[in-house]
Every structure is written in C-alpha cells, then in structure tokens.
Design a protein around this motif. Sequence first.
Motif, mmCIF file in Angstrom:
data_model
loop_
_atom_site.group_PDB
_atom_site.id
_atom_site.type_symbol
_atom_site.label_atom_id
_atom_site.label_comp_id
_atom_site.label_asym_id
_atom_site.label_seq_id
_atom_site.Cartn_x
_atom_site.Cartn_y
_atom_site.Cartn_z
ATOM 1 N N MET A 1 0.763 -1.226 -0.064
ATOM 2 C CA MET A 1 0.069 0.104 -0.056
ATOM 3 C C MET A 1 0.981 1.334 -0.056
ATOM 4 N N PHE A 2 0.683 2.136 -0.822
ATOM 5 C CA PHE A 2 1.517 3.399 -1.059
ATOM 6 C C PHE A 2 0.937 4.391 -0.215
ATOM 7 N N THR A 3 1.727 5.018 0.912
ATOM 8 C CA THR A 3 1.369 6.265 1.270
ATOM 9 C C THR A 3 2.555 7.171 1.020
ATOM 10 N N PRO A 4 2.030 8.193 0.812
ATOM 11 C CA PRO A 4 3.046 9.440 0.314
ATOM 12 C C PRO A 4 3.856 9.713 1.712
ATOM 13 N N LYS A 5 5.175 10.162 1.581
ATOM 14 C CA LYS A 5 5.705 10.558 2.624
ATOM 15 C C LYS A 5 6.423 11.834 2.655
ATOM 16 N N THR A 6 7.079 12.111 1.583
ATOM 17 C CA THR A 6 7.894 13.282 1.188
ATOM 18 C C THR A 6 6.768 14.529 0.582
ATOM 19 N N ARG A 7 7.239 15.730 0.737
ATOM 20 C CA ARG A 7 6.646 16.620 0.154
ATOM 21 C C ARG A 7 6.136 16.351 -1.318
ATOM 22 N N THR A 87 -6.191 3.403 5.766
ATOM 23 C CA THR A 87 -6.476 4.282 4.445
ATOM 24 C C THR A 87 -7.827 3.999 3.939
ATOM 25 N N LEU A 88 -8.574 3.174 4.277
ATOM 26 C CA LEU A 88 -10.019 3.394 3.739
ATOM 27 C C LEU A 88 -10.815 4.130 4.843
ATOM 28 N N MET A 89 -10.501 4.120 5.947
ATOM 29 C CA MET A 89 -11.200 5.114 6.685
ATOM 30 C C MET A 89 -11.031 6.766 6.219
#
Length: 158
Positions: A1-7, A87-89
């Motif tokens: 699952m991808f979650t953005p971390k950097t700006r 993520t879904l929430m």
Amino acid sequence: MFTPKTRIEKTVFGVLMASVMVYGMETYNTALLHGGMTNSFFLLPLSEFLGFVVIVMVLQEFIGGPIARKMAFRLVNPSSDKPLTVTLMIQAMTVCVMCPMMSMVASLLFKGIDIQIPAKWVQAVIINFPMAFFWQIFVAGPLVRFISRILFVRPQSN
C-alpha cells in the motif's frame, strides 16, 4: 500500500487524486445532465477539468484533508490498526467532507445563486455522494496508489 511520505510525493499524489476524482465526477455529472452516457462524454469534462482540480486541491489541502484525518483518527489508530483499514477510513472520511463542499461549488457555478440554493445543494450531495464514495474507494484510490508506486519506487524492506 502506497502512502506518500515526502512533500513531493504528497504533492504528486494530491494532483493525481484530485485529477482522477474530478474526471470521474465530471463525467458522471455530464452523463446525468444528458440522461445517459455516450462515448463523447469521456472528453467533455476536460473543458472544466483544470479549474476543478485546482479548487479540489485547495479545499483538500486547507479544509477537507485536515478534517477528514481528524474524523478518521477518531475511528482508527494509525499505529495499531491495519494500514488498509486506516487508508479506507481516511478515504471514506475525505468523501464525507469533500463531496458536500464540491457539491456546493458546483451548485453555485452551474445552478446559479438564488433562494433555492440550499435545496439544489442538498440534491447535488445526495446525487453525488454514492458515486464519489465508490469512485474513491474502488477506482481513484487504488489507481492513484498504483501509479504512485510506479513513480516513487522504494526499496523493499524485509
């Protein structure tokens, strides 16, 4: 699952998500306006696309995102719940916040400002919410995360 971390990841992710959501919702509303879908409707939303992407991004950054995250984190705990659940929430709460705001924007822009604007807005929310929810959960979210994983390759952790 991808979650953005950097700006940069967050910005690209936001532009992609806003773009996919605007495109889907504009295509849907164009089809509703004309009583059904035709192939030409896949090109029609492009005329209003950029303006709506900017509006979505501004509202999401300053209002929708912070409120949606607060709402989501009252229901799930990012440090203990499964990442998919979190993520879904967040996605669901984002739709709960953004759909009414964007329905108001669209109502004001396309239906005019008059005494009936509250009724027009409520109708727009009722019509748009189911599509926005399912489009976000089943199309936009997975598609943008897939594209983001390709754009931002990260080393695998064991």
